[in-house]
Write a protein that holds these residues in place. Structure first.
Motif, PDB file in Angstrom:
ATOM      1  N   THR A 237       0.851  -1.182   0.000  1.00 39.93           N
ATOM      2  CA  THR A 237       0.000   0.000   0.000  1.00 39.93           C
ATOM      3  C   THR A 237       0.889   1.235   0.000  1.00 39.93           C
ATOM      4  OG1 THR A 237      -1.780  -1.096   1.222  1.00 39.93           O
ATOM      5  CG2 THR A 237      -1.742   1.309   1.270  1.00 39.93           C
TER       6      THR A 237
ATOM      7  N   VAL B 211       1.871   4.746   0.983  1.00 37.63           N
ATOM      8  CA  VAL B 211       1.507   5.610   2.107  1.00 37.63           C
ATOM      9  C   VAL B 211       2.194   6.971   2.035  1.00 37.63           C
ATOM     10  CG1 VAL B 211       0.924   3.726   3.675  1.00 37.63           C
ATOM     11  CG2 VAL B 211       3.285   4.544   3.553  1.00 37.63           C
TER      12      VAL B 211
ATOM     13  N   MET C 199      -1.321  10.310   7.374  1.00 33.64           N
ATOM     14  CA  MET C 199      -2.537   9.679   6.873  1.00 33.64           C
ATOM     15  C   MET C 199      -3.794  10.440   7.286  1.00 33.64           C
ATOM     16  SD  MET C 199      -1.101   7.262   5.253  1.00 33.64           S
ATOM     17  CE  MET C 199      -2.490   6.241   4.786  1.00 33.64           C
TER      18      MET C 199
ATOM     19  N   PRO D 246      -0.079  -1.377   7.327  1.00 37.52           N
ATOM     20  CA  PRO D 246      -1.077  -0.629   6.574  1.00 37.52           C
ATOM     21  C   PRO D 246      -2.395  -0.491   7.318  1.00 37.52           C
ATOM     22  CG  PRO D 246       0.069  -2.171   5.144  1.00 37.52           C
ATOM     23  CD  PRO D 246       0.504  -2.475   6.551  1.00 37.52           C
TER      24      PRO D 246
ATOM     25  N   MET E  17      -2.108   2.235   9.818  1.00 39.77           N
ATOM     26  CA  MET E  17      -2.001   3.529   9.148  1.00 39.77           C
ATOM     27  C   MET E  17      -3.375   4.078   8.796  1.00 39.77           C
ATOM     28  SD  MET E  17       1.240   4.305   8.901  1.00 39.77           S
ATOM     29  CE  MET E  17       2.877   3.573   8.814  1.00 39.77           C
ATOM     30  N   TYR E  18      -4.301   3.172   8.466  1.00 42.49           N
ATOM     31  CA  TYR E  18      -5.626   3.619   8.069  1.00 42.49           C
ATOM     32  C   TYR E  18      -6.361   4.334   9.203  1.00 42.49           C
ATOM     33  CZ  TYR E  18      -5.082   0.626   3.959  1.00 42.49           C
ATOM     34  OH  TYR E  18      -4.646   0.053   2.808  1.00 42.49           O
TER      35      TYR E  18
END
Length: 464
Positions: A327, A329, A346, A389, A392-393
């Motif tokens: 992903t 970033v 993010m 990931p 991070m979301y």
């Protein structure tokens, strides 16, 4: 040591409405094209540009008319504790956020050139207590333009939300340039404490994929690693390869590594690394006695006459062995002359919750004595979730690191959001990434220029 205190100022939920008596030149603007934009300014910071959707004049709550408007972020500013203290000491009530609103009916300027100025507003910011408590400085409609004092409501109105929130971060400072194998210090104010050491070196061509120590997937571009009939010495002027930097904790155990897995080579007919064939680093973490890929950093020189370094950072998913899924970033450019900041943020949502530490932690303690590399030292930390990931979301600031321009002495300063550090290995991975980003500035240097001596030892100083 405890993390450093930072404050973020978030601006979002922008919407614009005009009174029904608006002139035809403005009423012909269609909301779907977002022809209005604003310049969001804060003293001593570069201004940021955001688009503003138009809504019906009778709408009271913009979030109810279009889902895309809900909690959208337009700008974000980060202030350190010293900056906040300086503002408060000078009288915090005078510190204001300025928003200039422009119309661009033809959609031709896109914020790069000035359209027609519709008006400007200023929002006072009270930063007292902002380091510990979130607060809302403004949330609602505000009149803009020449008629904003008109009680008949004939002025255009801007809806916006401005809020402040605490954003604690760990701060690390390289004691020297990454290629000089420096110590890395954790910093809090004027206090520095050594927490890592770095070892820069070169890998031999026979170890280009780190052998059995990793599960790295071989990329298509890595086929340029295939041995040629020329010697390493002949090739050294035509490619930059094999660079590696390993981060160790104070006990000497390796806790992260950045390894160049795709060489930096000039594109045919030029002396620059091109975007179509970028060089790449793998950022690795120790796990159960082996190195596990965590992320991949690619870098190149932007085309044309621009002095810009382009980059992209991808995070590997946990199922890398099966699919190699990543992903993206972070993706942006940096000036090769002036340098800048590599940033991973993010934040997409102005309602991102603030994160407060549950307890202090001491990075200097490293992993628990006797633990295997990569076995984790989460019990030493009281923060967040492992970096992935999925975490991070959850949004928010992740990390930033300073990068100096070509030819300048660079001692990267790294900031890492508290909620993305659960153990020593987490922090070390970000330090390794910062080192790779800094070294990419040298790796992407024009091949007509000679590298400094620490980076010109491929044929004499390989390590396995």
């Amino acid at each position: 040591m405890d993390p450093c205190r930072f404050v973020r100022i978030l601006v979002g939920n922008l919407a614009l409405r005009f009174p029904l008596s608006t002139k035809p030149s403005l009423s012909r603007i269609h909301p779907s094209t977002s022809p209005c934009y604003c310049k969001i300014k804060l003293k001593n910071f570069p201004h940021q540009v955001g688009s503003i959707p138009l809504i019906h004049a009778n709408t009271q709550n913009p979030e109810s008319c279009n889902f895309s408007l809900q909690k959208s972020l337009a700008a974000c500013f980060s202030l350190s504790k010293s900056q906040v203290d300086r503002i408060i000491s000078k009288g915090g009530s005078s510190y204001k956020l300025s928003i200039e609103v422009y119309a661009d009916p033809d959609g031709s300027t896109c914020g790069l050139a000035s359209g027609k100025l519709l008006g400007k507003v200023k929002v006072p910011l009270d930063l007292r207590g902002a380091e510990s408590t979130p607060s809302v400085a403004h949330n609602g409609w505000i009149d803009i333009g020449r008629n904003k004092s008109n009680k008949n409501g004939s002025s255009a109105q801007l809806f916006l939300t401005v809020r402040t929130e605490p954003d604690p971060r760990f701060v690390f400072q390289f004691g020297g340039e990454p290629e000089c194998s420096p110590q890395v210090f954790q910093v809090q104010g004027s206090v520095k404490q050594a927490v890592f050491t770095c070892k820069f070196g070169f890998r031999s061509s026979s170890d280009r994929n780190l052998g059995s120590r990793t599960s790295l997937p071989e990329s298509n571009t890595s086929r340029s690693w295939l041995p040629s009939l020329k010697t390493d010495k002949d090739q050294s002027a035509k490619e930059r390869k094999g660079w590696s930097i390993t981060v160790h904790d104070l006990s000497g155990s390796p806790v992260a590594m950045a390894s160049m897995v795709t060489p930096f080579v000039p594109s045919p007919g030029s002396d620059r690394v091109s975007r179509s064939n970028p060089g790449a680093w793998s950022i690795l973490r120790p796990e159960c006695g082996t190195w596990k890929p965590w992320g991949r950093l690619e870098a190149w020189r932007e085309p044309g006459f621009t002095d810009a370094l382009g980059y992209r950072f991808d995070l590997f998913h946990d199922d890398i062995v099966a699919t190699g899924t990543t992903t993206t970033v972070a993706s942006s450019t940096l000036s090769t002359k002036l340098g800048g900041k590599f940033t991973m943020d993010m934040t997409t949502n102005i309602s991102t919750p603030s994160i407060s530490p549950q307890s202090s932690c001491d990075l200097g303690s490293g992993s628990r004595p006797g633990s295997r590399p990569g076995s984790g030292s989460g019990s030493d930390f009281g923060f967040g979730l492992p970096i992935s990931p999925q975490s991070m979301y959850r949004g928010g600031f992740v990390m930033s690191s300073t990068v100096e321009g070509v030819g300048k002495c660079s001692k990267p300063e790294v900031e890492v959001g508290v909620k993305h550090v659960t153990c020593t290995e987490d922090a070390a991975a970000f330090v390794a990434l910062a080192a790779a980003m800094d070294l990419s500035m040298d790796a992407c240097q024009s091949f007509s220029q000679k590298l400094r001596k620490e980076l010109r030892q491929q044929s004499q100083n390989f390590v396995d």
